[in-house]
Structure formats: C-alpha cells, structure tokens
Write a protein that holds these residues in place. Sequence first.
Motif, PDB file in Angstrom:
ATOM      1  N   TYR A   6     -13.964  50.407  25.988  1.00  0.00           N
ATOM      2  CA  TYR A   6     -13.304  51.599  25.440  1.00  0.00           C
ATOM      3  C   TYR A   6     -11.804  51.373  25.256  1.00  0.00           C
ATOM      4  N   THR A   7     -11.155  50.833  26.319  1.00  0.00           N
ATOM      5  CA  THR A   7      -9.693  50.665  26.230  1.00  0.00           C
ATOM      6  C   THR A   7      -9.313  49.674  25.134  1.00  0.00           C
ATOM      7  N   THR A   8     -10.099  48.601  24.980  1.00  0.00           N
ATOM      8  CA  THR A   8      -9.816  47.632  23.917  1.00  0.00           C
ATOM      9  C   THR A   8      -9.964  48.279  22.546  1.00  0.00           C
ATOM     10  N   SER A   9     -10.975  49.130  22.372  1.00  0.00           N
ATOM     11  CA  SER A   9     -11.186  49.825  21.103  1.00  0.00           C
ATOM     12  C   SER A   9     -10.012  50.743  20.772  1.00  0.00           C
ATOM     13  N   ILE A  10      -9.551  51.493  21.770  1.00  0.00           N
ATOM     14  CA  ILE A  10      -8.430  52.418  21.558  1.00  0.00           C
ATOM     15  C   ILE A  10      -7.170  51.650  21.176  1.00  0.00           C
ATOM     16  N   ILE A  11      -6.899  50.555  21.898  1.00  0.00           N
ATOM     17  CA  ILE A  11      -5.705  49.743  21.620  1.00  0.00           C
ATOM     18  C   ILE A  11      -5.745  49.191  20.200  1.00  0.00           C
ATOM     19  N   ILE A  12      -6.902  48.715  19.763  1.00  0.00           N
ATOM     20  CA  ILE A  12      -7.039  48.150  18.420  1.00  0.00           C
ATOM     21  C   ILE A  12      -6.724  49.195  17.353  1.00  0.00           C
ATOM     22  N   ILE A  13      -7.271  50.401  17.499  1.00  0.00           N
ATOM     23  CA  ILE A  13      -7.040  51.451  16.499  1.00  0.00           C
ATOM     24  C   ILE A  13      -5.578  51.870  16.474  1.00  0.00           C
ATOM     25  N   VAL A  14      -4.963  52.056  17.654  1.00  0.00           N
ATOM     26  CA  VAL A  14      -3.558  52.473  17.713  1.00  0.00           C
ATOM     27  C   VAL A  14      -2.646  51.420  17.087  1.00  0.00           C
ATOM     28  N   CYS A  15      -2.899  50.150  17.392  1.00  0.00           N
ATOM     29  CA  CYS A  15      -2.075  49.075  16.824  1.00  0.00           C
ATOM     30  C   CYS A  15      -2.243  48.980  15.313  1.00  0.00           C
ATOM     31  N   CYS A  16      -3.455  49.186  14.818  1.00  0.00           N
ATOM     32  CA  CYS A  16      -3.676  49.145  13.366  1.00  0.00           C
ATOM     33  C   CYS A  16      -2.948  50.284  12.669  1.00  0.00           C
ATOM     34  N   LEU A  17      -2.892  51.447  13.292  1.00  0.00           N
ATOM     35  CA  LEU A  17      -2.106  52.554  12.735  1.00  0.00           C
ATOM     36  C   LEU A  17      -0.624  52.177  12.687  1.00  0.00           C
ATOM     37  N   GLY A  18      -0.150  51.480  13.727  1.00  0.00           N
ATOM     38  CA  GLY A  18       1.240  51.017  13.744  1.00  0.00           C
ATOM     39  C   GLY A  18       1.527  50.035  12.628  1.00  0.00           C
ATOM     40  N   VAL A  19       0.592  49.109  12.381  1.00  0.00           N
ATOM     41  CA  VAL A  19       0.744  48.144  11.283  1.00  0.00           C
ATOM     42  C   VAL A  19       0.849  48.873   9.953  1.00  0.00           C
ATOM     43  N   TRP A  20      -0.054  49.837   9.731  1.00  0.00           N
ATOM     44  CA  TRP A  20      -0.048  50.581   8.468  1.00  0.00           C
ATOM     45  C   TRP A  20       1.256  51.333   8.284  1.00  0.00           C
ATOM     46  N   TRP A  21       1.728  52.018   9.320  1.00  0.00           N
ATOM     47  CA  TRP A  21       2.945  52.831   9.215  1.00  0.00           C
ATOM     48  C   TRP A  21       4.170  51.966   8.917  1.00  0.00           C
ATOM     49  N   CYS A  22       4.320  50.868   9.626  1.00  0.00           N
ATOM     50  CA  CYS A  22       5.495  50.005   9.438  1.00  0.00           C
ATOM     51  C   CYS A  22       5.452  49.262   8.103  1.00  0.00           C
ATOM     52  N   THR A  23       4.251  48.905   7.641  1.00  0.00           N
ATOM     53  CA  THR A  23       4.130  48.302   6.314  1.00  0.00           C
ATOM     54  C   THR A  23       4.537  49.299   5.247  1.00  0.00           C
ATOM     55  N   ARG A  24       4.123  50.521   5.423  1.00  0.00           N
ATOM     56  CA  ARG A  24       4.481  51.595   4.484  1.00  0.00           C
ATOM     57  C   ARG A  24       5.979  51.807   4.440  1.00  0.00           C
ATOM     58  N   LYS A  25       6.646  51.699   5.592  1.00  0.00           N
ATOM     59  CA  LYS A  25       8.095  51.860   5.646  1.00  0.00           C
ATOM     60  C   LYS A  25       8.810  50.676   4.991  1.00  0.00           C
ATOM     61  N   ALA A  26       8.263  49.470   5.180  1.00  0.00           N
ATOM     62  CA  ALA A  26       8.918  48.263   4.644  1.00  0.00           C
ATOM     63  C   ALA A  26       8.674  48.086   3.151  1.00  0.00           C
ATOM     64  N   ILE A  27       7.478  48.455   2.696  1.00  0.00           N
ATOM     65  CA  ILE A  27       7.124  48.296   1.286  1.00  0.00           C
ATOM     66  C   ILE A  27       6.747  49.681   0.750  1.00  0.00           C
ATOM     67  N   SER A  28       7.628  50.276   0.000  1.00  0.00           N
ATOM     68  CA  SER A  28       7.465  51.681  -0.400  1.00  0.00           C
ATOM     69  C   SER A  28       6.265  51.917  -1.293  1.00  0.00           C
ATOM     70  N   ASP A  29       5.776  50.884  -1.993  1.00  0.00           N
ATOM     71  CA  ASP A  29       4.652  51.084  -2.914  1.00  0.00           C
ATOM     72  C   ASP A  29       3.301  50.709  -2.288  1.00  0.00           C
ATOM     73  N   ILE A  30       3.245  50.751  -0.922  1.00  0.00           N
ATOM     74  CA  ILE A  30       1.989  50.435  -0.264  1.00  0.00           C
ATOM     75  C   ILE A  30       0.881  51.390  -0.679  1.00  0.00           C
ATOM     76  N   VAL A  31      -0.322  50.873  -0.848  1.00  0.00           N
ATOM     77  CA  VAL A  31      -1.461  51.721  -1.195  1.00  0.00           C
ATOM     78  C   VAL A  31      -1.880  52.483   0.046  1.00  0.00           C
ATOM     79  N   CYS A  32      -1.772  53.772   0.019  1.00  0.00           N
ATOM     80  CA  CYS A  32      -2.106  54.603   1.202  1.00  0.00           C
ATOM     81  C   CYS A  32      -3.596  54.918   1.224  1.00  0.00           C
TER      82      CYS A  32
END
Length: 389
Positions: free
Chosen positions: A363-389
């Motif tokens: 369970y904890t590994t699953s939660i960590i994976i999802i939270v980190c992937c959300l972080g990747v998406w958010w920071c990519t969106r901030k760095a590259i403004s035309d990211i496909v949402c």
Amino acid sequence: MATRNSKLYLLITLGIASAFGPFLTDFYLPTLPVLDKYFNTSASLVQLSLTFCMIGLAVGQLFIGPLSDKYGRKRPLLLSLGLFGVATIGCIYSQDIHWFILFRLVQGLAGAGGVVISKSIATDLYEGRELSMFFSLLSGVQGLAPICAPALGGFLLEVTDWKGIFWILFAIGLLLVFILSFFKESLPKKCRQKENIYSTFHNYIPVLHNKRFINYVLVQAFAMGVMFAYIAASPFIFQTHYGLSPTAYGLCFGANAVAIMLGSFSVSFFHSAKQAMRTGTVGFGLVSLMVAVALISNATVIIVESILFLFLIFLGLILPSSTALALDEERDNSGNASALLGFLTFLFGGVISPLTGLGNMLYTTSIIIIVCCLGVWWCTRKAISDIVC
C-alpha cells in the motif's frame, strides 16, 4: 579540443563513473534480508543503511561539484574514489549495524564524485541537442549497472556472504581509478572558477534563482523518488512477499533496468528533449495507476513485473531529458548545477526509501508512486507551458 578523449571512451568511462553511486545501492540489495540476521537487528535499521548511503550521495555532490569547478574534474574524482575504498573496508569490518550505517554514509559521500562530475564533464564538452543525445546514451550505459548489480549480487549471495559482495565493490573502485588515469581533463585552467573556494559555493545562489532550472530538477527528483521507492521496497516485495530467490529477484530487477535503458535510448527519436520529457510524463502518470492497482489487489508476480516494465520505460524517457534541459540552463555554473541536481534527487530518494517500510509495503509503495507521479506532472507543466494536460 586536440587532447579530448574519444567519444566512446567518454561514454563508457562517464557511464561507469556516474553509475558507480547508484551501483552502491543496487549491488547489495539482495543482501538486505540477510543483513538483519547477521547484525541481529530490524529490517527498518537495515533499510536505514540504504537511506544513509543515498543521503551521502546527495550531500557529497554539494561539495564535490563546486570543487570540480575550482580544481578541475580529474583530481576530485580520483580523491573521492580513494575515500570510497577506505569506507568499503570499514563496511566489511563493521561490528554492528550502527558502524555499518556510518560507513555506508561515507561510501555515499565518496560515490557522489562520479555522479556529479560525470555530468559536469559532459556539459564541458557538449551542448544543445548533442548534449541531450549524449545524456540519452549515457543513461543507457548507466542502465547496465542496475541490470548487472542485483543479478550479480543475487548470484554471489548463493556462493559467498555479503562481505564478498563488498570486496567486489572495492575491486571495482580500484578498476575505475585505473581507467580514469587515462582521462584528459575537460575543464581547462582558464575556464575554472578564479575565486577562492568559499566564493565558489556562492555560485549556488544564482542557480537557485533560476526557476526553470529548479522545475527541471524537481521533475527528476520526483521521478527518482519513484525509482528509490522501488529500489527500497523491491527486495521485500519480490523475495519476502512473492517468495522469489535472490537470483530470480536479481533477474526481475535487471529486466526493469532494461526498460529504463529502452526509454533512455528512445529519447534520440524525439525532435527535442522537451518533447521526450512531455511524453514520458504523460505515460508515467497513466501507468502509475496501473502499478498501484496491481500492488494493492495483490496481483500475480508476472502481472506486477509486466506493468513495472512498461512504467519504467517512461521513467527512462524522463531522466536523461530532464537532466539535459536542466544543465543546459546553467552552463556557466555546471558544477554547481549538477551538484544541486544530484543533491535534490538523492536526498529525495533518501527520504522516500524508509517510508515504504511503514505499514503494509504494498500500500505505502503504491501511494508513494502516485504522489511522486503527480509531482512529476505538476513540475513538468510549470517548466514547459505547452504540456499536454
């Protein structure tokens, strides 16, 4: 540059040097369930040796990066390998888990030299698309370490004990010193930092103020958070939960390293590093949900391994592209920039790793994976403004 080493030599040497730090974590992974019995301690304390090694890999880069801008790349790299040899002997002769953890910390501090300086050398010699292509190839070479390390570690554990694995680590360090003796300095004296060593550390300030650089670094930090969570949890998930032997676990780990290599090599097929990172981010996020469902539903080991393989292909797209984009932003302070990149990624990994051991590891590994992937998406969106949402 007339005295430049060949590209093949640089690719192989820098690949080995940059993979040497992560090799410290991967090679002894199959021994984790054995070490708690040897030292008569808990699994969480044994995992702490992994955490302290990662912290050493993170903090060491903050010091070695600026030193390489001041004194060149070769000398600090060779000195760090000498310290690694001393720390490895300390691990072998540790009498209890606390001394072992301490020497693992020193091993990490020393191993940081190869991680940070290899990136700086690449930035010294290449730029733009050529730099992106080189990092793509470099990440592929780096992938050989996680392929070989756990599989070899698992095999050796069948014929020797954990100390034999650390003696081999010591021998690899000596071999790397020999290979690097042929390296031709990539940072000429005229290009080195002229200020005193204390002033060199002040160069972190403008790097930290570069928001786009920081966003690229955070993309990699969150992505590596997933990798380190997997590294910390995988021996217990595959060996303890699914009952795989150390050799079988090593083969699974190696197969997943092939996935990262495939993703890394695929970067060269994209028009730009931004496009590769964008694609990797979207795929990474979608497949993370599949990984979480497979782990929580207690799917068979074949299903879990198959989904992880696909998941790590997208990780392979993100790592070299985010590295190239980050370091291209700070060419004038490449040592400091590379140090910050490595510091934050390994520090993040050091914090994430022990969290997988809290409660039910699936369970904890699953939660960590999802939270980190959300972080990747958010920071990519901030760095590259035309990211496909």
